[in-house]
Design an enzyme around this catalytic site. Structure first.
Site: not given
Length: 437
Positions: A275-277, A279-280
Site C-alpha cells: 500500500h506504500c512503495i 503508490v506514495d
C-alpha cells in the site's frame, strides 16, 4: 497559546486511560493500532464500511495477525466494538483516521476516503476531541483538504477540537518493530493540536518525534517511502546489468554491505508492492506539478520497478528455452502471491503481474502461497492456491520464486524442481537448475 480546558480534559483522560479511542478504517494500519490502545486499557470503537469485517470482528472480538512466519490470533484486552454507525464517533475522545489513499486511473492521488471519513464524523464532533490522520498523503492534505471538511460553527480548532497528522509506519510481519517500538512522528495544526497529538500517542509508543507542521510530517512519510522506492529501483536496474555481465548481484550486495558506513543494502526482486512503495511516490510527483517541478528521479525509479514483472517473465521464457521448452504450454508454478514474505497482503503485488504475464503467454499457471488461499487476476481469472509439496514441485516445468515465504521448503524445492527462476536470491546462482531473475 495557552492550553485550553478542552485540551486539559483530553490529556487527563488519555493519561488515566479513561479516553475512548475511535479507529476509522480497520485494515493493516487500523487494527494493530486499535489493539495497541486496547492493550493500554482504553475502550476502542472501530469504524468501517465493510459489514462482513464488522460482523467477523464483533463475533470473536479479535483478529489474526502475521508475525514473521507465525500467525497470532489477537484478542482485544479492553472493550472493543466494530461498527458502521458514525454517530458513535460522538462517544470517542480521539478519532484516528486510517483509511486507504490509492491512486486514480491517471496516477493522481485519491483522498476521497479521507474526506469521506471527515464528513461522516463532522456532525458528531464535540469539544475535547482530537482527530488524527495517519493515512499517507501529499503535503497540505491535513490543513488544506481535511480541515475544511471538519469545520463546524462553535468549535475552534486548537481550543475546542484538535487536528493532528501522524503518519503510520506499520510494517506487517516485522518481528522486531511494532507500534510501540517505532518512533512516532507527530504534528498539529496549532501548538495546542501538537500537544493533543503528544497526549494521544505518548502512552502508546516509546518515542515521539514532534515536527513543526503537518506539512513536514506529511512530507516525512513520503520521503521515507520514496527513499525505498528509489533504492529498490536502483538495485533492480543493477540486477539487470549484472545479469548481462554474468555477475551475481546478490554476491555484489553482500560484499558491499560489509562497508560499515555510506552503504545501505537494498535487494532486488520482481518489483514493488503493498500500500506504500508503488503508490506514495506519485503523491509527491503529482503535488510537485503544482509548483512547476518535474520529479524525474522519482518517476524513473517507478518506471524501473514497474518493468520488473515483465523482466521476470522474460527470464522464465529464457530459462525454459534453455531446457528446450516453450513457455506456451509449460507448467509454471509461482511461489508467493503476497507482496512481501510471511504476510497475506496482495495489494499491488508484483507476483500477480508476473502471473498475468505468464498466463498471457500461454503458461499452464498455478501458484502456491500459505497466506493467500485464492486470488483473482486483472482479467477476472480466479485461481486457488496449491500446496507446494514434493509431487507438485516435481510436476512443474519451472518454479518461480516470487515471494520467499519462510514456510516454503527450499531444500525440497532444490531437490525436486526441474527449473527454478529465483527472484529473491534464495538459491546459489551456480546451481545448474537455477536461473537468477
Amino acid at each position: 497559546m495557552q492550553p485550553s480546558s478542552a485540551l486539559a480534559s483530553l490529556s487527563g483522560r488519555m493519561s488515566d486511560r479513561s479516553a475512548v479511542i475511535g479507529i476509522i478504517g480497520l485494515g493493516y494500519v487500523g487494527l494493530p493500532l486499535a489493539y495497541r490502545f486496547s492493550e493500554l486499557g482504553h475502550a476502542v470503537v472501530g469504524f468501517d464500511v465493510d459489514p462482513a469485517k464488522i460482523a467477523a470482528l464483533n463475533a470473536d472480538n479479535g483478529y489474526r495477525r502475521y508475525v514473521g512466519s507465525r500467525t497470532e490470533d489477537i484478542r482485544f484486552p479492553a472493550p472493543f466494538e466494530a461498527t458502521s454507525d458514525f454517530a458513535r464517533s460522538a462517544d470517542c475522545d480521539a478519532l484516528v483516521i486510517c483509511v486507504p489513499t490509492p491512486l486514480g486511473k491517471y496516477h493522481d492521488p485519491d483522498i476521497g476516503y479521507i474526506l469521506d471519513a471527515a464528513r461522516r464524523v463532522r456532525p458528531h464532533l464535540r469539544p475535547g476531541q482530537v482527530i488524527a490522520l495517519e493515512s499517507t498523503t501529499y503535503p497540505g492534505t491535513t490543513e488544506e483538504d481535511m480541515l475544511p471538511e471538519l469545520a463546524r460553527d462553535g468549535l475552534t480548532v486548537g481550543e475546542d477540537i484538535f487536528v493532528v497528522y501522524s503518519p503510520e509506519r506499520e510494517d506487517p510481519g516485522n518481528e522486531r518493530f511494532g507500534i510501540r517500538q517505532i518512533p512516532k512522528v507527530v504534528s498539529g495544526v496549532t501548538a495546542n493540536c501538537l500537544e493533543a497529538a503528544k497526549a494521544l500517542y505518548g502512552g502508546a509508543v516509546d518515542t515521539l518525534v514532534p515536527v513543526a507542521s503537518t506539512r513536514v510530517a506529511e512530507m516525512t512519510k513520503l520521503l521515507e517511502n520514496i527513499h525505498r522506492a528509489v533504492n529498490i529501483g536502483l538495485v533492480n536496474e543493477m540486477k539487470t546489468l549484472a545479469d548481462r555481465m554474468g555477475i551475481d548481484i546478490f554476491d555484489v550486495i553482500r560484499a558491499a554491505a560489509t562497508k560499515p558506513f555510506g552503504f545501505t543494502a537494498f535487494y532486488p526482486g520482481p518489483g514493488v508492492g503493498g500500500h506504500c512503495i508503488p503508490v506514495d511516490p506519485f503523491y509527491l510527483t503529482w503535488k510537485a506539478r503544482e509548483y512547476g517541478l518535474h520529479t524525474r528521479f522519482i518517476e524513473l525509479a517507478g518506471e524501473i520497478n514497474r518493468y520488473m514483472p515483465d523482466y521476470i517473465v522474460e527470464k522464465t521464457m529464457e530459462a525454459l528455452n534453455g531446457d528446450r521448452k516453450a513457455l506456451n504450454g509449460s507448467r509454471v508454478l509461482v511461489l508467493g502471491a503476497a507482496f512481501k514474505k510471511n504476510i497475506d497482503d496482495i495489494r499491488e503485488s508484483p507476483s500477480l503481474q508476473v502471473m498475468e504475464g505468464l498466463a498471457a503467454r500461454g503458461a499452464r499457471l498455478g501458484y502456491a502461497d500459505p497466506f493467500v488461499p485464492a486470488l483473482a487476476l486483472a482479467d477476472g481469472t480466479r485461481l486457488e492456491a496449491v500446496t507446494a509439496d514434493a509431487a507438485t514441485i516435481a510436476a512443474q516445468d519451472a518454479v518461480v520464486i516470487a515471494t520467499d515465504h519462510d514456510a516454503f521448503d527450499y531444500d525440497m524445492i532444490a531437490r525436486e524442481a526441474k527449473r527454478i527462476v529465483d527472484t529473491r536470491g534464495r538459491f546459489p546462482a551456480a546451481d545448474a537448475k537455477v536461473t537468477r531473475a
